[in-house]
Design an enzyme around this catalytic site. Structure first.
Site, mmCIF file in Angstrom:
data_model
loop_
_atom_site.group_PDB
_atom_site.id
_atom_site.type_symbol
_atom_site.label_atom_id
_atom_site.label_comp_id
_atom_site.label_asym_id
_atom_site.label_seq_id
_atom_site.Cartn_x
_atom_site.Cartn_y
_atom_site.Cartn_z
ATOM 1 N N ASN A 6 -75.762 52.775 -167.239
ATOM 2 C CA ASN A 6 -75.356 52.266 -166.194
ATOM 3 C C ASN A 6 -74.473 53.475 -165.360
ATOM 4 O OD1 ASN A 6 -73.645 50.922 -164.101
ATOM 5 N ND2 ASN A 6 -74.179 49.119 -164.991
ATOM 6 N N ASP A 8 -73.213 53.244 -162.513
ATOM 7 C CA ASP A 8 -72.454 52.661 -161.225
ATOM 8 C C ASP A 8 -70.952 53.668 -160.909
ATOM 9 O OD1 ASP A 8 -73.953 50.630 -161.029
ATOM 10 O OD2 ASP A 8 -72.634 49.136 -161.879
ATOM 11 N N HIS A 9 -70.459 54.096 -161.997
ATOM 12 C CA HIS A 9 -68.841 54.639 -161.974
ATOM 13 C C HIS A 9 -69.249 56.343 -161.695
ATOM 14 C CE1 HIS A 9 -67.357 51.025 -162.457
ATOM 15 N NE2 HIS A 9 -67.967 50.608 -163.601
ATOM 16 N N ARG A 17 -63.679 59.360 -152.580
ATOM 17 C CA ARG A 17 -63.505 60.076 -151.585
ATOM 18 C C ARG A 17 -64.414 60.202 -150.491
ATOM 19 N NH1 ARG A 17 -60.100 64.619 -152.579
ATOM 20 N NH2 ARG A 17 -58.245 63.878 -153.424
ATOM 21 N N HIS A 42 -76.001 48.651 -160.426
ATOM 22 C CA HIS A 42 -75.660 47.479 -159.804
ATOM 23 C C HIS A 42 -75.476 47.632 -158.385
ATOM 24 C CE1 HIS A 42 -72.957 43.584 -159.952
ATOM 25 N NE2 HIS A 42 -73.856 43.401 -159.093
ATOM 26 N N ARG A 44 -74.097 45.996 -155.773
ATOM 27 C CA ARG A 44 -73.171 44.883 -155.258
ATOM 28 C C ARG A 44 -73.382 44.813 -153.778
ATOM 29 N NH1 ARG A 44 -69.075 43.992 -159.459
ATOM 30 N NH2 ARG A 44 -68.452 42.479 -157.985
ATOM 31 N N ARG A 48 -69.446 48.848 -153.418
ATOM 32 C CA ARG A 48 -68.401 49.589 -153.615
ATOM 33 C C ARG A 48 -68.663 50.757 -154.357
ATOM 34 N NH1 ARG A 48 -65.273 45.768 -158.241
ATOM 35 N NH2 ARG A 48 -65.671 44.203 -156.487
ATOM 36 N N HIS A 49 -69.863 50.934 -155.024
ATOM 37 C CA HIS A 49 -70.098 51.858 -155.651
ATOM 38 C C HIS A 49 -71.659 52.384 -155.331
ATOM 39 C CE1 HIS A 49 -71.338 49.178 -158.505
ATOM 40 N NE2 HIS A 49 -70.123 49.175 -159.091
ATOM 41 N N GLU A 69 -79.285 45.943 -161.351
ATOM 42 C CA GLU A 69 -78.537 44.514 -161.416
ATOM 43 C C GLU A 69 -78.340 44.121 -160.110
ATOM 44 O OE1 GLU A 69 -74.912 45.531 -163.445
ATOM 45 O OE2 GLU A 69 -75.854 45.945 -165.379
ATOM 46 N N THR A 99 -64.732 44.159 -162.336
ATOM 47 C CA THR A 99 -66.061 44.324 -162.975
ATOM 48 C C THR A 99 -66.887 43.030 -163.278
ATOM 49 O OG1 THR A 99 -67.325 45.354 -164.568
ATOM 50 C CG2 THR A 99 -65.371 44.674 -165.143
ATOM 51 N N THR A 100 -68.030 42.985 -163.566
ATOM 52 C CA THR A 100 -68.640 41.643 -163.721
ATOM 53 C C THR A 100 -67.745 41.218 -164.796
ATOM 54 O OG1 THR A 100 -70.754 42.624 -163.147
ATOM 55 C CG2 THR A 100 -70.800 40.549 -164.397
ATOM 56 N N GLU A 152 -79.564 39.305 -171.189
ATOM 57 C CA GLU A 152 -78.611 40.086 -171.520
ATOM 58 C C GLU A 152 -77.609 39.614 -171.946
ATOM 59 O OE1 GLU A 152 -77.943 43.401 -168.763
ATOM 60 O OE2 GLU A 152 -75.923 43.962 -170.000
ATOM 61 N N HIS A 191 -71.923 45.136 -171.593
ATOM 62 C CA HIS A 191 -70.592 45.047 -171.029
ATOM 63 C C HIS A 191 -69.504 45.469 -171.953
ATOM 64 C CE1 HIS A 191 -67.644 44.108 -168.176
ATOM 65 N NE2 HIS A 191 -68.675 44.029 -167.341
ATOM 66 N N GLY A 192 -68.803 46.484 -171.676
ATOM 67 C CA GLY A 192 -67.370 46.720 -172.626
ATOM 68 C C GLY A 192 -67.811 47.347 -173.877
ATOM 69 N N GLY A 213 -72.170 51.779 -169.577
ATOM 70 C CA GLY A 213 -71.933 52.242 -168.314
ATOM 71 C C GLY A 213 -70.587 53.013 -168.447
ATOM 72 N N HIS A 214 -69.336 52.311 -168.513
ATOM 73 C CA HIS A 214 -67.980 52.830 -168.290
ATOM 74 C C HIS A 214 -67.741 53.922 -169.353
ATOM 75 C CE1 HIS A 214 -63.552 53.234 -168.178
ATOM 76 N NE2 HIS A 214 -63.960 53.147 -166.924
#
Ligand code: PXP
Length: 245
Positions: A6, A8-9, A17, A42, A44, A48-49, A69, A99-100, A152, A191-192, A213-214
């Site tokens: 993922n 997204d980040h 920026r 994702h 959204r 936001r990203h 997503e 986050t979700t 998922e 997730h996580g 992802g993260h």
């Protein structure tokens, strides 16, 4: 075991920026070189990203497959139906969340009808569908009845559990995964998940795809995306009993 990354980040850093770097498209190329089986983003509602442009470019350039997503919101669903990612994962979305926060709520008739309608439209468009759900047996059954191709399983509670509670959370995931497979659903998880906690989840034999992802993006900032993905892939695939590709 398939590993979807993922991104997204990567876009979160860019949006900090409002500039044009780092570019999720370049990150996707490197993630694929590191062995990722697919790229997840994702889109959204609040953008936001990841932006629409990112998604469109990824759909054109990713060689493996894009898992989009999305919330069950008409505008985003329409975008998916038009641009046809390989897979679409329906997720809940609240503007104020960082986050979700949990799986999709499909507890009442109205939500079930919305989900079933969205899943039907995705199927008609030839897009594989997945529902992001909490690891509860009744919800797994409902996902099957609503016509999802895959579930998922939300691993957030497992990831956040205190050490004494982790075994119990893992057991919930195992039971939900076994039921999901037995009723004919493909079973994914995410997730996580981190380099520290991924192995027990990867070892659940019914889980055939992880979405991470993260943790990978965080490591990529320090060691590079290709290496970060390679290292996660080694952990995801080393676990005994992992489902084959
Ligand atoms: N799966 C789903 C459905 C998600 O919404 C997210 C976060 O966007 C992830 C997996 C990845 O979670 P993480 O960034 O914590 O690895």
């Amino acid at each position: 075991m398939r590993l979807y990354i993922n991104l997204d980040h990567v876009a979160t850093v860019r949006e900090a920026r409002r500039t044009d770097e780092p570019d999720p498209v370049r990150a996707a190329v490197l993630a694929e070189l590191g062995g990722a089986h697919g790229i997840t983003v994702h889109l959204r509602e609040d953008r936001r990203h990841i932006q629409e442009r990112d998604t469109l470019l990824l759909l054109q350039t990713v060689r493996t497959g894009v898992n989009l997503e999305l919330a069950m919101e008409e505008g985003i669903l329409g975008f998916a139906l038009e641009h046809k990612p390989m897979q679409a994962t329906l997720v809940p979305e609240r503007r104020e969340e960082i986050t979700t926060e949990g799986g999709l709520d499909i507890s009442d008739r109205e939500r079930q009808e919305r989900a079933s309608n969205a899943l039907g439209r995705l199927r008609q468009a030839g897009i594989r569908s997945s529902l992001f759900i909490d690891p509860q047996e009744a919800i797994v059954q409902m996902a099957r009845e609503l016509g999802a191709d895959a579930i998922e399983l939300h691993t957030g509670e497992y990831a956040n559990a205190r050490p004494a509670e982790r075994a119990e959370q893992l057991e919930r995931l195992r039971r939900a995964a076994a039921l999901g497979r037995s009723v004919g659903l493909a079973v994914h998880a995410g997730h996580g998940l981190t380099y520290e906690n991924v192995r027990p989840v990867a070892a659940i034999k019914e889980v055939e795809e992880l979405n991470i992802g993260h943790s990978v993006v965080s490591r990529a900032v320090l060691v590079g995306m290709e290496r970060a993905v390679r290292e996660m892939l080694a952990l995801a695939q080393a676990a005994p009993g992992t489902a084959d590709d």
